[in-house]
Design an enzyme around this catalytic site. Structure first.
Site, short mmCIF file in Angstrom:
data_model
loop_
_atom_site.label_atom_id
_atom_site.label_comp_id
_atom_site.label_asym_id
_atom_site.label_seq_id
_atom_site.Cartn_x
_atom_site.Cartn_y
_atom_site.Cartn_z
N HIS A 8 40.75 13.37 6.95
CA HIS A 8 39.37 12.94 7.14
C HIS A 8 38.99 11.87 6.10
O HIS A 8 38.31 10.89 6.42
CB HIS A 8 38.42 14.13 7.04
CG HIS A 8 38.22 14.84 8.34
ND1 HIS A 8 39.18 15.65 8.89
CD2 HIS A 8 37.19 14.84 9.22
CE1 HIS A 8 38.74 16.13 10.05
NE2 HIS A 8 37.54 15.64 10.28
N LYS A 44 36.56 26.92 11.64
CA LYS A 44 35.92 28.22 11.44
C LYS A 44 34.98 28.11 10.26
O LYS A 44 35.21 27.34 9.33
CB LYS A 44 36.96 29.32 11.19
CG LYS A 44 37.94 28.98 10.06
CD LYS A 44 38.01 30.01 8.98
CE LYS A 44 39.10 29.67 7.96
NZ LYS A 44 38.85 30.23 6.65
#
Lengths: 280, 186
Positions: free
Chosen positions: B37, B102
């Site tokens: 990222h 999650k």
């Protein structure tokens, strides 16, 4: 003096890294199953069933329980009548971890510097903790620790006036703040007393206690039971989707501390609460 | 509700997804976690192309274990998503369809999900061996030097996921807990 060759420690650790990542302890498995039977919320039941299925698949030996095969935490209790031969203990432990993670196709998750973040490529160095104990044996514990749960762990230096309630509220708040992040159902290790650093170590060591073992001290046994109830009343549930089973167990280790202090550390583990023990 | 989400992915196909729905995803998705990222954001800042088309993409926050001989991938469960919160809104604004991970997200991510009619899906954390079985193909397409953190193109079949954040502001982590607590009378 009994001689123990560090090469034997290395071999054992290599094997234990692989085993710990594929075979969850019987105590944790039994606990997950019991919680599944007691769970009263459907989505929570579904998740716990998937978790049990995951354990079965992992035991086939191909896929580790979790992709985060952890930072290798190695605890060595060395009897004072042991003479270690054959090389440096630290090197042997790291070589064992390197070999185990390579041979087992486990993930290499360690960076050499916390800010510059270059992966060391072999999951070393391990976190190594040594303790000198009575006797002429070496007890090895390998506990691969995932950081999804490690990141949700907290420590606080409470004033003694905070007392039992202050400790309990901090533990429950830490679990509540963690929410879905540490992959509930969690195992909660609590260290109370000692010094700043000792509290954290005790919290980590508390995660190595079998989840079905009762605390030897009835005072802390009661506290463990009460904390487990309170955490499971938070409603977070497996994976944070809601339900009863937020925690599998709470384990407390306490130690003498200073007249001015009440350190409390909470180390959280996920449901993949891995550790293997061996004695040489 | 239960839905199957098949390729080609588009916003139209996810518009009815609501927090708590179960989704089975089949198709091509991409892996990226912390380091990937960061690098993709640096590429954007420099005006350089990304390793894959962000429009209607599904990004899985995962760093798998190495594949054993004869297998396409190792264990591959989700990593905790909040570490991607600093980058995710920008990707969503560029057209990313779905995030798989999650754990809780920031207010900024929740708002970006609604604004872009995207979705945040959860895989079961710690059920990584189960998840691996749904991955039929895997290939590193960028940042090979990052090892487990490299960007992989995955082909998944019936990957089981649960909607956590939906396009109308639903949040399973809040709703699931509230409903359970109401059920037990708290």
């Amino acid at each position: 003096m009994r001689e123990v060759n560090v090469k034997d420690i290395e071999d054992k650790i290599a094997q234990m890294c692989i085993e710990a990542n594929h075979y969850l302890g019987e105590d944790v498995k039994a606990c997950i199953h019991q919680r599944l039977c007691e769970e009263n919320w459907n989505i929570a039941k579904d998740i716990l069933e998937s978790i049990e299925e995951n354990i079965t698949v992992s035991e086939e030996g191909i896929f580790p329980l979790c992709q985060d095969t952890g930072m290798a935490c190695v605890f060595l209790e060395i009897g004072q009548d042991v003479h270690l031969v054959g090389g440096m203990l630290k090197d042997a432990v790291n070589e064992g971890v390197r070999r185990g993670y390579e041979k087992g196709f486990l993930r290499k998750s360690v960076v050499e510097d916390p800010l510059r973040r270059k992966n060391t490529g072999d999951n070393t160095p391990a976190y190594i903790n040594t303790e000198i104990v009575d006797g002429d044996k070496v007890k090895i514990t390998v506990a691969p620790k995932g950081f999804g749960s490690e990141n949700m762990s907290r420590i606080i230096m409470l004033p003694p006036s905070a007392g039992e309630n202050g400790v309990k509220n901090f533990v429950v708040k830490t679990c509540n703040d963690a929410g879905a992040n540490p992959c509930p159902p969690i195992v909660v290790g609590v260290g109370i007393g000692g010094t700043f650093d000792k509290a954290a170590l005790m919290a980590k060591k508390a995660l190595l206690i079998p989840v079905d073992k009762k605390n030897d001290d009835p005072y802390y046994e009661n506290m463990e039971r009460e904390l487990l109830e309170r955490i499971n009343e938070l409603g977070i549930g497996p994976q944070g989707f809601g339900g009863r089973t937020t925690a599998l167990a709470v384990k407390i280790i306490a130690a003498p501390t200073h007249i001015a202090g009440l350190p409390v550390a909470v180390n959280i583990n996920c449901h993949v609460s891995r550790h293997k023990e061996a004695v040489l | 509700m239960e839905y199957k989400l098949m390729e080609p992915f588009c916003k139209e196909k996810i518009k009815d997804f609501r927090a708590g729905d179960k989704i089975l995803v089949t198709g091509t998705i991409y892996t990226a976690r912390d380091a990937a990222h960061k690098r993709m954001t640096e590429l954007l800042d420099k005006g350089e192309p990304l390793p894959f088309d962000m429009i209607d993409s599904i990004i899985y926050y995962v760093g798998p274990t190495p594949a054993k001989p004869g297998y396409v991938i190792g264990s591959a469960g989700p990593t905790t998503s909040y570490r991607m919160d600093a980058y995710a809104p920008k990707f969503l604004d560029l057209g990313q369809l779905a995030m798989i991970g999650k754990g809780q997200r920031s207010q900024e991510v929740m708002e970006a999900v609604v604004a872009n009619k995207a979705v945040y899906l959860a895989a079961i954390g710690g059920a990584a061996a189960l998840m691996a079985k749904q991955i039929k193909d895997a290939e590193v397409i960028a940042f090979d030097d990052l090892g487990a953190e490299a960007i992989r193109r995955l082909y998944v079949e019936d990957m089981p996921l649960t909607v956590v954040l939906d396009s109308v502001g639903g949040n399973l982590y809040e709703q699931g807990r509230e409903e359970y607590l109401k059920f037990i009378g708290k």
